[in-house]
Write an enzyme that holds these catalytic residues in place. Sequence first.
Site, PDB file in Angstrom:
ATOM      1  N   ASP A  13       0.599  -1.642   0.432  1.00  0.00           N
ATOM      2  CA  ASP A  13      -0.026  -0.177  -0.346  1.00  0.00           C
ATOM      3  C   ASP A  13       0.521   1.315   0.231  1.00  0.00           C
ATOM      4  OD1 ASP A  13      -2.432  -2.045   0.395  1.00  0.00           O
ATOM      5  OD2 ASP A  13      -1.672  -1.567   2.006  1.00  0.00           O
ATOM      6  N   LYS A  16       2.447   2.349  -5.437  1.00  0.00           N
ATOM      7  CA  LYS A  16       3.131   2.120  -6.094  1.00  0.00           C
ATOM      8  C   LYS A  16       2.200   2.350  -7.277  1.00  0.00           C
ATOM      9  CE  LYS A  16       2.658  -2.356  -4.565  1.00  0.00           C
ATOM     10  NZ  LYS A  16       2.552  -1.767  -3.055  1.00  0.00           N
ATOM     11  N   GLY A  40      -3.778  -3.829  -4.510  1.00  0.00           N
ATOM     12  CA  GLY A  40      -4.792  -3.227  -4.538  1.00  0.00           C
ATOM     13  C   GLY A  40      -3.920  -1.989  -5.343  1.00  0.00           C
ATOM     14  N   HIS A  41      -4.115  -1.426  -6.683  1.00  0.00           N
ATOM     15  CA  HIS A  41      -3.545  -0.468  -6.981  1.00  0.00           C
ATOM     16  C   HIS A  41      -4.362   1.099  -7.565  1.00  0.00           C
ATOM     17  CE1 HIS A  41       0.310  -3.713  -7.637  1.00  0.00           C
ATOM     18  NE2 HIS A  41      -0.189  -3.346  -6.592  1.00  0.00           N
ATOM     19  N   GLN A 225       2.467  -6.131  -3.212  1.00  0.00           N
ATOM     20  CA  GLN A 225       2.857  -6.119  -1.923  1.00  0.00           C
ATOM     21  C   GLN A 225       4.319  -5.031  -1.480  1.00  0.00           C
ATOM     22  OE1 GLN A 225       1.719  -9.615  -3.424  1.00  0.00           O
ATOM     23  NE2 GLN A 225      -0.154  -8.667  -2.748  1.00  0.00           N
TER      24      GLN A 225
HETATM   25  P1  IMO Z   1      -0.697  -3.825  -3.111  1.00  0.00           P
HETATM   26  O1  IMO Z   1      -0.243  -4.828  -3.447  1.00  0.00           O
HETATM   27  C1  IMO Z   1      -0.766  -4.548   1.776  1.00  0.00           C
HETATM   28  C2  IMO Z   1      -1.043  -8.517   3.485  1.00  0.00           C
HETATM   29  C3  IMO Z   1      -2.692  -8.917   3.795  1.00  0.00           C
HETATM   30  C4  IMO Z   1      -1.915  -9.929   5.446  1.00  0.00           C
HETATM   31  C5  IMO Z   1      -0.858 -10.083   4.250  1.00  0.00           C
HETATM   32  C6  IMO Z   1      -0.967 -12.179   4.095  1.00  0.00           C
HETATM   33  O2  IMO Z   1      -1.622  -3.447  -2.442  1.00  0.00           O
HETATM   34  O3  IMO Z   1       0.729  -3.349  -1.536  1.00  0.00           O
HETATM   35  P2  IMO Z   1      -2.127 -12.396   1.944  1.00  0.00           P
HETATM   36  O4  IMO Z   1      -4.193 -12.934   1.265  1.00  0.00           O
HETATM   37  O5  IMO Z   1      -1.527 -12.373   0.468  1.00  0.00           O
HETATM   38  O6  IMO Z   1      -2.426 -13.998   2.017  1.00  0.00           O
HETATM   39  O7  IMO Z   1      -2.351 -11.992   3.543  1.00  0.00           O
HETATM   40  O8  IMO Z   1      -0.423  -9.685   3.220  1.00  0.00           O
HETATM   41  N1  IMO Z   1      -0.711  -8.099   2.056  1.00  0.00           N
HETATM   42  C7  IMO Z   1      -1.204  -6.567   1.801  1.00  0.00           C
HETATM   43  N2  IMO Z   1      -1.068  -6.108   2.658  1.00  0.00           N
HETATM   44  N3  IMO Z   1      -0.691  -4.577  -0.038  1.00  0.00           N
HETATM   45  C8  IMO Z   1      -1.146  -5.835  -0.444  1.00  0.00           C
HETATM   46  O9  IMO Z   1      -0.919  -5.335  -1.890  1.00  0.00           O
HETATM   47  C9  IMO Z   1      -1.170  -6.480   0.783  1.00  0.00           C
HETATM   48  N4  IMO Z   1      -1.154  -7.760   0.355  1.00  0.00           N
HETATM   49  C10 IMO Z   1      -1.700  -8.688   0.897  1.00  0.00           C
HETATM   50  O10 IMO Z   1      -3.089  -7.637   5.013  1.00  0.00           O
HETATM   51  O11 IMO Z   1      -1.840  -9.380   6.399  1.00  0.00           O
HETATM   52 MG    MG Z   2      -3.015  -3.450  -0.844  1.00  0.00          MG
END
Ligand code: IMO
Ligand code: MG
Length: 437
Positions: A13, A16, A40-41, A225
């Site tokens: 988050d 990106k 979530g971009h 992530q």
């Molecule tokens: P973007 O690309 C923030 C976190 C989840 C959880 C952990 C594992 O938008 O930055 P999962 O569903 O992947 O098995 O969850 O990772 N998580 C993220 N947190 N941004 C994301 O993606 C995330 N994708 C997974 O909240 O703590």
């Molecule tokens: Mg996210």
Amino acid sequence: MSSFVVLGSQWGDEGKGKIVDLLTERVDIVARYGGGPNAGHTICAAGQRFALHHVPSGILREGVLCVIGNGVVVDPASLLKEIAGLRSAGVRVEENLRLSDRAHLILPYHRGCDIAREEAAREGKIGTTRLGVGPSYESKAGRYGLRVADLGDEGLTLEKVRRLATTLRAACGAGLPREFDPPPDAVAQEYLRHGLALRPFVADTSALLNRRLDEGAVVLCEGAQGTMLDLDHGTYPYVTSSTSTAGGACTGLGISPIRIDGVVGVLKAYSTRVGEGPFPTEQDNETGGKIRERGKEFGSTTGRPRRCGWFDALVARYSVMINQIESLALTLFDVLDDFDEIPICVAYEHDGRRLDALPADPAILAGCRPVYEVLGGWRRDTSVCARFEDLPQAARSYVSRIEAIVGCEVGIISTSPLREKTILRPGSRIGHWLPPR
Ligand code: IMO
Ligand code: MG
């Protein structure tokens, strides 16, 4: 000609989407190398706001090819919905999107398993997005996953879906929630239909990328992530199940490390985290609430309120090392416009000892107390500043202090979700990887 990686340097988050969309103006291809619908971009462009989950953040630029690489796990119904949404907003998806035939799929059983585990867990809860991402990567590593290429073969799809149902039902002691446990034959038929709908997009994307690189194309490898959520290098076990660090670009796209010329790290001017796990600089108080409100820190995938805290230089330094980041994009800078004092965490204290690097043990990290260096706030609107020189002195000092402690330049400062509200610093390393305007 060149390719470079843009990735998250904290817990995801980081913004990106905006940075990728911005840099995409000068690249030929944007290729997503990992994660799935858990990402979530968000991009704000042409008066519209788009929340992308599978589709790379270059899709809003005409003429830029977007690739969903083999390292991504795809929920086909959710991807088709995303495509339909973009299409109805007037975005030309057909010509500009390609999906790897080697990408793995998420099935309802994966989602069911993810949900059931999270519900059953008391102590070991991860706080996942519950979208089946982790279990899908498990099936991949277990060598019984269903891939995009399989959907061309009815018999194979049926056989694999049956095996996935059996395996995941057995893996999930508590049983799969009913709505995520449909009959395998029906699921196979549904996935074959999805396969047909996705067929125009499917390609051998590694061959495509390598060919285009040979021809001189500029490729931006888009991470999902963040470094602290990486399966190997993050705050294990409170991580996602894929490689979100720079190495993931090679495995997740099928291009050699020799092809990659640089890495840009995106990080917030403060810190956030969603889900469980240690977070030393967390402000579970009024200050954290103020950051959350100003930064609109609610998940774009799950809507969950994000945990908020101060900038952690140990996290940033670690991410710079793991990924060899040569330039940082500092985002959500304007969120800090309304504070008298802004602390930066420069070390941890654990059991009376000072730590200068992140410990591997989550229990030790959870027990760490941040050591802060407190800088003065600026109490002015930075979103009106077009150049670094226009920023208030205290804001410039904050950026310079981060550069000094982290040991990396800040090449971009973002002061609003809008494309035009971005300070690009002349002479930044990023210029080396982009063709001239
Ligand atoms: P973007 O690309 C923030 C976190 C989840 C959880 C952990 C594992 O938008 O930055 P999962 O569903 O992947 O098995 O969850 O990772 N998580 C993220 N947190 N941004 C994301 O993606 C995330 N994708 C997974 O909240 O703590
Ligand atoms: Mg996210």
